[in-house]
Design an enzyme around this catalytic site. Structure first.
Site, PDB file in Angstrom:
ATOM      1  N   LYS A 192       0.872  -1.182   0.000  1.00 48.25           N
ATOM      2  CA  LYS A 192       0.000   0.000   0.000  1.00 48.25           C
ATOM      3  C   LYS A 192       0.910   1.233   0.000  1.00 48.25           C
ATOM      4  CE  LYS A 192      -3.472   2.839   1.131  1.00 48.25           C
ATOM      5  NZ  LYS A 192      -2.659   4.028   1.494  1.00 48.25           N
ATOM      6  N   GLY A 249       3.817   3.363  11.553  1.00 47.01           N
ATOM      7  CA  GLY A 249       3.055   4.610  11.586  1.00 47.01           C
ATOM      8  C   GLY A 249       2.549   4.913  12.985  1.00 47.01           C
ATOM      9  N   SER A 250       1.380   5.512  13.041  1.00 46.91           N
ATOM     10  CA  SER A 250       0.831   5.974  14.313  1.00 46.91           C
ATOM     11  C   SER A 250       0.193   4.837  15.099  1.00 46.91           C
ATOM     12  CB  SER A 250      -0.220   7.056  14.062  1.00 46.91           C
ATOM     13  OG  SER A 250      -1.360   6.484  13.423  1.00 46.91           O
ATOM     14  N   GLY A 253      -3.384   4.335  13.745  1.00 45.65           N
ATOM     15  CA  GLY A 253      -3.429   3.603  12.484  1.00 45.65           C
ATOM     16  C   GLY A 253      -3.081   2.141  12.652  1.00 45.65           C
ATOM     17  N   GLY A 254      -2.038   1.855  13.409  1.00 44.81           N
ATOM     18  CA  GLY A 254      -1.642   0.470  13.629  1.00 44.81           C
ATOM     19  C   GLY A 254      -2.678  -0.315  14.393  1.00 44.81           C
ATOM     20  N   GLU A 273       4.649  -1.230  13.975  1.00 44.35           N
ATOM     21  CA  GLU A 273       5.543  -0.394  14.778  1.00 44.35           C
ATOM     22  C   GLU A 273       4.863   0.955  14.876  1.00 44.35           C
ATOM     23  OE1 GLU A 273       7.578   2.593  15.474  1.00 44.35           O
ATOM     24  OE2 GLU A 273       8.780   2.137  13.703  1.00 44.35           O
ATOM     25  N   CYS A 310      10.928   7.491  14.778  1.00 42.62           N
ATOM     26  CA  CYS A 310      10.221   6.757  15.826  1.00 42.62           C
ATOM     27  C   CYS A 310      11.093   6.584  17.062  1.00 42.62           C
ATOM     28  CB  CYS A 310       9.755   5.403  15.311  1.00 42.62           C
ATOM     29  SG  CYS A 310      11.048   4.475  14.460  1.00 42.62           S
ATOM     30  N   GLU A 399       3.506  10.170  22.770  1.00 42.21           N
ATOM     31  CA  GLU A 399       4.460  10.619  21.760  1.00 42.21           C
ATOM     32  C   GLU A 399       3.981  11.885  21.060  1.00 42.21           C
ATOM     33  OE1 GLU A 399       6.792   8.745  17.890  1.00 42.21           O
ATOM     34  OE2 GLU A 399       4.682   8.244  18.214  1.00 42.21           O
TER      35      GLU A 399
END
Length: 533
Positions: A192, A249-250, A253-254, A273, A310, A399
């Site tokens: 993607k 990503g965030s 989202g994860g 992650e 990250c 974060e």
């Protein structure tokens, strides 16, 4: 809004599905120049349900063929991808710079990392011991029951869906660790593309397709789908042919993809992650030895890549007292002098500003320093608070993606330990101190070992060495599965599973499990590691 026309010979805005291209959906989106906001040609077609199904079906149909290709062929594929990335030259870097605002020097370095790690994975797959072969010979004379002959090794799991990261458009994206370790394992990949750098993704997708053709592998082992909507990603996770998902990503989202995968009729692993504040613990001895060096290196780590790593150190614990005051002041001065920078895209910049504003409004927190700069650029921000406030205001442990960090002043070792115990899972934690101090703070070290994937001494977490021993992972919410790394050759284990053969004829076993060990790999034979027959 101004539109910039860039060379489009390698960018058509279409889906790359196996050997074919597709643009059946009239819905499109465009990339923007991260530095100017100008629109970048061409428009990109959003993948629709039919295209998603076709890509996953081709991946499924080619999975067994790819899984049974030789390790040498897979290694040649990875090497051809590495060659293609270099052959793309400035055209790839120019497009990537326009879409991400990352400076050319950074992109040249990231391309080198991508190429080097791809070649490292080729070496690993060619050597072969990664399959973790185990042989336990049978014993027909054993009593009271005969012992069967049992052998096992890792095999590929099937099609993998890869979501590229926004902050590493080369090293953790279409040709990044997720894709190359999946290929090394013999797994087809449907990627993607990240909507913030779709042109870069398509250019790399074409490099991968050319490599697949050159090596003579089925074209269905790779597809690249575009999409700005969340629906495309969720449809890929939901597809019955998908065997695993890799995401960087965030947390939001994860977690959304993780939840989708677990609602399936047959749940699949999502290796996500998702973020970390990467706390830094400064012990008194370190300040006595090198206070100024710590301050300078800390701000350098915090502002590297405009703080868009990250492993960005978002929390630093400094003792109270005169020496701690001096270090705190020095950090503030270096932060004020730090140059502002353009972030990857406006969404990340908006989220950064919201995070800084949240900290400013938190009771018990003082903004110690905030560099000045243009409103469209991110400025280094440093806040300061105490342990009591940190324990009360849990939002300070969330974060903020960008050059912002909070200094926490602590009175004693007990307060440091309390902070460590209150942490959620992290990718990293760092200790600065003398060698003698480590032995004096064993409870702190033991607490951090339960919280992180990588524990650093007298360094900083940004800058990840791609090597066999690297662990880029950690307990939730840093990642969705702390058993694996997403960086380094060991990342291949995410896309494999163990398969056991019992009492099979020797000539029907995979070469890695045959008595003669024709590939000469390291195996565990009857409990002993050996390369012997």
């Amino acid at each position: 809004m101004t539109s910039i026309k860039m060379p489009t010979a390698l960018i058509q805005g279409k889906q790359l599905i196996g050997a074919d291209s597709s643009a059946t959906n009239a819905q499109t989106f465009v990339a923007t120049h991260s530095g100017t906001g100008a629109l970048l040609d061409p428009p990109f077609h959003e993948a629709n349900a039919e295209e998603i199904d076709l890509a996953m079906t081709l991946a499924s149909e080619s999975a067994n063929i790819f899984a049974n290709t030789s390790f040498e062929t897979r290694a040649k594929l990875l090497e051809a991808i590495a060659d293609g990335l270099m052959d793309a030259g400035e055209a790839l870097l120019d497009r990537c710079h326009a879409e991400t605002a990352l400076p050319m020097t950074r992109l040249i370095g990231e391309r080198a990392r991508t190429v080097n790690q791809t070649r490292l994975f080729a070496e690993m797959i060619r050597e072969g011991s990664w399959v973790e072969a185990k042989v336990d010979h049978g014993d027909a004379d054993r009593t009271p029951a005969a012992k069967p002959d049992v052998r096992s090794m890792l095999i590929s799991i099937g099609p993998v869906v890869v979501f590229g990261a926004s902050n590493f458009p080369l090293a953790i994206s279409v040709a990044g660790t997720d894709t190359t370790t999946a290929f090394a394992a013999g797994c087809p990949v449907v990627c993607k593309a990240h909507p913030a750098h779709p042109g870069t993704c398509e250019m790399i997708g074409n490099i991968i397709r050319d490599a697949i053709k050159a090596v003579g592998l089925p074209p269905g082992i790779f597809s690249l789908l575009q999409g700005r909507s969340h629906e495309v990603g969720h449809a890929l996770v939901e597809h019955p042919a998908t065997a695993a998902v890799a995401f960087t990503g965030s947390l939001a989202g994860g977690r959304a993809l993780f939840d989708t995968a677990n609602r399936r009729r047959n749940p699949i692993p999502v290796y996500a992650e998702m973020g970390s504040i990467n706390p830094v613990f400064v012990l008194p001895g370190a300040i006595e030895e090198r206070s100024e060096q710590i301050a300078q290196a800390f701000i350098g780590s915090l502002t590297m890549g405009v703080g868009q790593f990250c492993t960005n150190p978002g929390l630093i614990l400094i003792p109270t007292g005169d020496q701690g005051d001096q270090l705190t002041q020095s950090i503030a001065e270096h932060a004020a002098a730090a140059a502002p920078g353009t972030m990857l895209h406006s969404g990340i910049h908006d989220a950064f500003n919201e995070g800084v504003a949240r900290i400013k409004q938190t009771d018990g927190v003082q903004m110690l320093s905030q560099a000045s700069g243009p409103s469209d650029q991110a400025c280094c921000s440093i806040a300061v608070t105490d342990v009591a406030t940190l324990q009360r205001e849990h939002s300070l442990l969330e974060e903020i993606f960008g050059p912002c960090s909070t200094i926490v002043r602590y009175d004693n070792a007990s307060e440091m330990l309390e902070v460590a115990q209150a942490l959620e899972g992290q990718l990293t934690a760092t200790l600065h101190g003398s060698d003698n101090e480590l032995s004096e703070h064993q409870p702190l070290i033991e607490a951090l070992q339960q919280k992180v994937g990588r524990l650093i001494f007298n360094g900083f977490p940004t800058g990840i060495e791609v090597c066999h021993a690297m662990v880029h992972g950690g307990p939730y919410p840093a990642t969705s599965d702390a058993h694996f790394t997403s960086i380094g050759p060991a990342a291949i284990k995410r896309f494999t599973r163990p398969l056991c053969f019992q009492d099979f004829p020797n000539d029907q076993l995979p070469p890695e499990l045959q008595d003669s060990n024709p590939r000469g790999i390291m195996r565990m034979v009857d409990g002993v590691f050996t390369r012997d027959q």
